[in-house]
Design an enzyme around this catalytic site. Structure first.
Site, PDB file in Angstrom:
ATOM      1  N   GLU A 116       5.629   9.843   3.360  1.00  0.00           N
ATOM      2  CA  GLU A 116       5.176   8.526   2.889  1.00  0.00           C
ATOM      3  C   GLU A 116       4.075   8.724   1.859  1.00  0.00           C
ATOM      4  OE1 GLU A 116       4.457   4.070   4.629  1.00  0.00           O
ATOM      5  OE2 GLU A 116       3.859   5.750   5.897  1.00  0.00           O
ATOM      6  N   ASP A 127       5.817   0.374   3.215  1.00  0.00           N
ATOM      7  CA  ASP A 127       6.121  -0.850   3.961  1.00  0.00           C
ATOM      8  C   ASP A 127       5.877  -2.064   3.069  1.00  0.00           C
ATOM      9  OD1 ASP A 127       3.346  -0.964   3.857  1.00  0.00           O
ATOM     10  OD2 ASP A 127       3.092  -0.257   5.899  1.00  0.00           O
ATOM     11  N   ASP A 159       0.803  -1.226   0.000  1.00  0.00           N
ATOM     12  CA  ASP A 159       0.000   0.000   0.000  1.00  0.00           C
ATOM     13  C   ASP A 159       0.833   1.272   0.000  1.00  0.00           C
ATOM     14  OD1 ASP A 159       0.665  -0.613   2.842  1.00  0.00           O
ATOM     15  OD2 ASP A 159      -0.454   1.230   3.206  1.00  0.00           O
ATOM     16  N   TYR A 175      -4.880   0.162   9.529  1.00  0.00           N
ATOM     17  CA  TYR A 175      -6.056   0.490   8.734  1.00  0.00           C
ATOM     18  C   TYR A 175      -7.336   0.068   9.466  1.00  0.00           C
ATOM     19  CZ  TYR A 175      -3.198   1.781   4.733  1.00  0.00           C
ATOM     20  OH  TYR A 175      -2.311   2.406   3.890  1.00  0.00           O
TER      21      TYR A 175
END
Length: 519
Positions: free
Chosen positions: A484, A90, A87, A239
């Site tokens: 990020e 990571d 995503d 999430y």
């Protein structure tokens, strides 16, 4: 005299070409030629998806600093879960944001497919969608089983490794009848239903297969109701489903209605409109977690003549959807979306750009709808014409591409100045293809994460979290709230970039004709 005739003849040809273009791509007002290359931004946004691929990479992989990874995903559980997307920066595969990414990219292709095709990126867009949907097919191993995550966010965050070197847990987590996950099932159903529309003409068999899975997943999510983060508790720190699962069930049903034209799904959206929050929640954000605004906007655009018996409920959906748009435009009396001093929408500190990109998309889509129906948007502080909506959406995109106080592009690899130290494991460590020597957890932190130098690999097309509420941006790898990037940030702008590229082409044509006529 002869020279004058030739000039007039040339001008006539240009006028004919313009009239053809205007007929295909109507443009109500010329706002001047933009300084930004939206086609390049579009191309790079899709390229970013290749940097995020997990699994065995194809021979035509364009992001060459990446290599195969996660080739044993699912092996421990006896299922093939190789593929899909990471995503962000990571190495975990999170099902809920991955599905939302595919839903939004599919919606962009449905809405702006011709523009994406004219920009030469249609095949790349379809490849990006299919890389996700192929994985969802694998992950849906039984009508009532969906593998919703591969990898452990906690152990993953202890390590700073290239995906090609992963030594962290690749444990896979599923939802089923005993451990429900209506939100992740509903969003995955939406993704597959939306993608089925994209592939309907080009690959009917694949489209039918996607629709089959979408129907089963929706039925599973609706029958066995529950939040997925209650079944997969390890996802809560990354999430969590804060909005619950009701928005995803409405969202999944609506996309199934769009894919099938089966009124069973529309009736679900209408009958559950109140109890599930579709017509009661007035929301000022649209994201991987909170789907209400997108849901409300799509319902608002349903053909009134076709659904006039449901006008009362449709009007309530429209009221809530337009509340969101008016909040973005700062036209509500009470609650509006905050803005930075330079005018960027600002929802929250962490990865704010995701909310900017989704707002730009919904504003563009609804602005087009109002344009096509000769309507205006009614807000507390007055009516808003479609051109004003489009202009604001464009201002947000232009801010992203460099029209901001930092004079930087927040789309990595675009322009002359962009973030150099993106919080991204693979990008921040020497490419596996260049150096195949194993890099361990602590070695990655010590030798690569801590470095002050720019990343050795440019993760082109990544839309980073962006500046703070004062338009300030600190380009440091450790500043993950700002540096990020996530897949759902970039793909949501694919359709918007394509649309702006088309408008730029139209503007350029008008400009050239004007120059010829006046010379």
């Amino acid at each position: 005299m002869e020279e004058k005739k030739q000039k007039q003849h040339f001008l006539n040809i240009w006028l004919v070409l313009y009239m053809v273009a205007a007929a295909v791509f109507p443009l109500k007002q010329c706002h001047g030629i933009s300084e930004f290359n939206y086609r390049e931004a579009l191309s790079k946004s899709l390229l970013y998806m290749e940097a995020q691929r997990s699994g065995r990479l194809p021979y035509h992989q364009r992001v060459t600093w990446r290599h195969h990874s996660g080739l044993t995903d699912g092996l421990e559980q006896g299922v093939d879960l190789v593929g899909g997307y990471y995503d962000a920066g990571d190495n975990v595969k999170f099902g809920l944001p991955m599905a939302f990414t595919i839903t939004m990219l599919s919606w962009g292709v449905i809405q702006y497919g011709q523009e994406i095709s004219d920009a030469g990126e249609y095949d790349h867009a379809l490849e990006a969608i299919k890389w996700g949907t192929d994985y969802f097919i694998k992950a849906h191993t039984h009508p009532n089983v969906l593998w919703a995550q591969v990898g452990d966010g906690d152990t993953d965050h202890y390590c700073w490794q290239r995906p090609e070197d992963m030594t962290t847990s690749r444990h896979a987590y599923k939802v089923d009848e005993r451990n429900p996950g209506s939100d992740v099932a509903g969003e995955t159903a939406a993704a597959m239903a939306a993608a089925s529309i994209v592939f309907r003409r080009l690959n009917p068999h694949y489209s039918h297969l996607l629709l089959h899975h979408a129907k089963q997943l929706f039925e599973f999510g609706d029958k066995y109701r529950g939040k997925y983060d209650s079944s997969i508790e390890i996802v809560k720190g990354y999430y969590p489903s804060v909005s619950g699962y009701m928005d995803e069930l409405l969202w999944g049903a609506l996309w199934l209605y769009k894919a099938t034209d089966n009124h069973h799904y529309l009736n679900y959206v209408l009958e559950n409109a109140h109890d599930f929050g579709g017509i009661t929640w007035a929301i000022t954000e649209f994201s991987w977690d909170v789907k209400y605004a997108g849901l409300q906007i799509i319902v608002s655009m349903l053909m009134e003549e076709k659904h006039k018996e449901h006008k009362h409920i449709l009007d309530q959906y429209r009221s809530k959807g337009e509340y969101y748009l008016c909040a973005c435009l700062n036209k509500n009396n009470k609650t509006n979306v905050d803005r930075t001093p330079a005018g960027l929408l600002y929802v929250r500190q962490w990865n704010n750009m995701q909310y900017v990109s989704t707002a730009a998309f919904l504003l563009s889509v609804y602005g087009d709808y109002l344009d096509s129906t000769n309507r205006t948007l009614r807000c507390d502080r007055g009516t808003v014409a479609p051109r004003e909506i489009h202009a604001f959406a464009k201002s947000q995109v232009d801010y992203i591409l460099g029209s901001n106080p930092m004079a930087t592009s927040y789309l990595v690899g675009y322009g002359t100045k962009f973030p150099q130290r993106v919080h991204h494991r693979g990008a921040s460590i020497v490419s596996y293809k260049e150096s195949k020597g194993f890099i361990g957890c602590t070695q990655g932190y010590d030798n690569w994460y801590q470095r002050l130098d720019p990343n050795p690999n440019v993760v082109v097309g990544a839309l980073v979290g962006g500046p703070d509420n004062k338009d300030q941006f600190n380009d440091q790898r450790s500043n993950f709230m700002q540096t990020e990037a996530c897949t759902y940030n970039s793909v949501t702008l694919v359709g918007v970039f394509a649309k702006l590229h088309r408008l730029n082409n139209n503007d350029s044509m008008i400009h050239r004709i004007t120059l010829i006529a006046s010379s």
